[in-house]
Design a protein around this motif. Structure first.
Motif, short mmCIF file in Angstrom:
data_model
loop_
_atom_site.label_atom_id
_atom_site.label_comp_id
_atom_site.label_asym_id
_atom_site.label_seq_id
_atom_site.Cartn_x
_atom_site.Cartn_y
_atom_site.Cartn_z
N ARG A 1 0.81 -1.22 0.00
CA ARG A 1 0.00 0.00 0.00
C ARG A 1 0.85 1.28 0.00
NH1 ARG A 1 -5.30 0.75 0.22
NH2 ARG A 1 -5.73 -1.38 0.81
N PRO A 2 1.96 1.36 0.76
CA PRO A 2 2.77 2.58 0.71
C PRO A 2 3.33 2.87 -0.69
CG PRO A 2 3.38 1.27 2.61
CD PRO A 2 2.44 0.44 1.79
N VAL A 3 3.67 1.83 -1.43
CA VAL A 3 4.18 2.03 -2.79
C VAL A 3 3.05 2.55 -3.68
CG1 VAL A 3 5.18 0.88 -4.81
CG2 VAL A 3 5.92 0.23 -2.52
N GLU B 1 14.09 -9.16 1.63
CA GLU B 1 13.38 -8.51 2.73
C GLU B 1 12.32 -7.58 2.16
OE1 GLU B 1 14.41 -5.47 6.30
OE2 GLU B 1 15.92 -6.99 5.81
N ARG B 2 11.09 -7.70 2.64
CA ARG B 2 9.96 -6.94 2.08
C ARG B 2 10.13 -5.44 2.23
NH1 ARG B 2 4.38 -9.03 3.72
NH2 ARG B 2 4.97 -10.63 2.27
N GLU B 3 10.54 -4.96 3.40
CA GLU B 3 10.68 -3.51 3.61
C GLU B 3 11.71 -2.91 2.66
OE1 GLU B 3 8.85 -1.38 5.43
OE2 GLU B 3 7.59 -3.12 5.77
N GLU B 4 12.79 -3.61 2.46
CA GLU B 4 13.82 -3.13 1.54
C GLU B 4 13.29 -3.13 0.10
OE1 GLU B 4 18.35 -4.26 0.11
OE2 GLU B 4 17.56 -5.11 1.97
N ARG B 5 12.54 -4.16 -0.25
CA ARG B 5 11.95 -4.23 -1.59
C ARG B 5 10.99 -3.07 -1.82
NH1 ARG B 5 12.11 -5.19 -6.91
NH2 ARG B 5 10.15 -5.93 -7.72
N LEU B 6 10.17 -2.77 -0.83
CA LEU B 6 9.22 -1.66 -0.95
C LEU B 6 9.96 -0.34 -1.13
CD1 LEU B 6 6.63 -2.64 1.81
CD2 LEU B 6 6.45 -2.99 -0.66
N SER C 1 9.75 2.13 -4.47
CA SER C 1 9.39 3.56 -4.38
C SER C 1 10.50 4.45 -4.92
CB SER C 1 9.09 3.95 -2.93
OG SER C 1 7.88 3.41 -2.52
N ASP C 2 11.71 4.18 -4.49
CA ASP C 2 12.83 5.02 -4.92
C ASP C 2 13.08 4.92 -6.42
OD1 ASP C 2 13.13 5.74 -2.29
OD2 ASP C 2 14.89 4.49 -1.93
N HIS C 3 13.10 3.69 -6.92
CA HIS C 3 13.40 3.51 -8.34
C HIS C 3 12.30 4.11 -9.22
CE1 HIS C 3 15.22 1.88 -11.90
NE2 HIS C 3 14.05 1.42 -12.26
N PHE C 4 11.04 3.89 -8.84
CA PHE C 4 9.96 4.43 -9.66
C PHE C 4 9.95 5.95 -9.63
CE2 PHE C 4 5.61 5.86 -10.48
CZ PHE C 4 5.55 5.48 -11.81
N THR C 5 10.21 6.53 -8.48
CA THR C 5 10.26 7.99 -8.38
C THR C 5 11.33 8.54 -9.32
OG1 THR C 5 9.50 7.91 -6.09
CG2 THR C 5 10.56 9.95 -6.81
N TYR C 6 12.49 7.93 -9.29
CA TYR C 6 13.59 8.38 -10.16
C TYR C 6 13.24 8.16 -11.63
CZ TYR C 6 18.11 8.88 -12.36
OH TYR C 6 19.12 9.28 -13.18
N LEU C 7 12.68 7.00 -11.95
CA LEU C 7 12.31 6.68 -13.33
C LEU C 7 11.29 7.68 -13.86
CD1 LEU C 7 12.76 4.54 -15.58
CD2 LEU C 7 10.81 3.31 -14.62
N LEU C 8 10.29 8.00 -13.06
CA LEU C 8 9.28 8.97 -13.46
C LEU C 8 9.90 10.35 -13.65
CD1 LEU C 8 6.15 9.50 -13.83
CD2 LEU C 8 6.28 10.41 -11.50
N TYR C 9 10.71 10.75 -12.70
CA TYR C 9 11.36 12.07 -12.79
C TYR C 9 12.19 12.17 -14.06
CZ TYR C 9 14.35 16.01 -11.72
OH TYR C 9 15.02 17.21 -11.78
#
Length: 134
Positions: free
Chosen positions: A34-36, A80-85, A89-97
């Motif tokens: 959900r946070p992603v 690890e799930r938290e690291e994957r999340l 988030s980080d990769h998609f934010t950068y990709l979108l930017y």
């Protein structure tokens, strides 16, 4: 036939219990993402508002979904799930930017960076909306 029916009933009840357990596991896994999804929604509505800056800046939901799928595939995997999340988030934010900046005029890139940052901070409740409007 009564014993066969009873045996079938027991098997069905066992499968129903297994299905309920599986359903709960799936719900838990889905909720953890959900946070992603929240971050992705914030980013989407931020780029949608770019058309107020210049009518040429219009991005479709289909384009966004394709970019998101590409981001999922390209994000660094983690056991690890938290690291994957966080990676998602980080990769998609950068990709979108990166992709949106490619289509912006130079004079609008800084404003887009600011809007993206403010939106993400507001989504994390790190910026007071009333103070920001001031």
């Amino acid at each position: 036939t009564l014993s066969a029916s009873k045996k079938t009933s027991i098997e069905i009840n066992e499968k129903v219990r297994e299905a309920e357990i599986t359903e709960k596991e799936i719900d838990t896994a889905r909720e953890s993402y959900r946070p992603v999804a929240f971050r992705a929604a914030i980013l989407f509505f931020c780029i949608i508002e770019l058309c107020n800056l210049d009518p040429m800046y219009q991005y479709s939901l289909q384009w966004y979904q394709n970019l998101f799928s590409m981001g999922i595939d390209q994000a660094a995997p983690s056991a690890e799930r938290e690291e994957r999340l966080q990676n998602l988030s980080d990769h998609f934010t950068y990709l979108l930017y990166e992709n949106v900046c490619r289509s912006l005029f130079e004079k609008h890139k800084t404003l887009f960076s600011f809007a993206l940052t403010i939106r993400m901070l507001m989504g994390q409740n790190k910026v007071d909306p009333a103070e920001f409007r001031f």
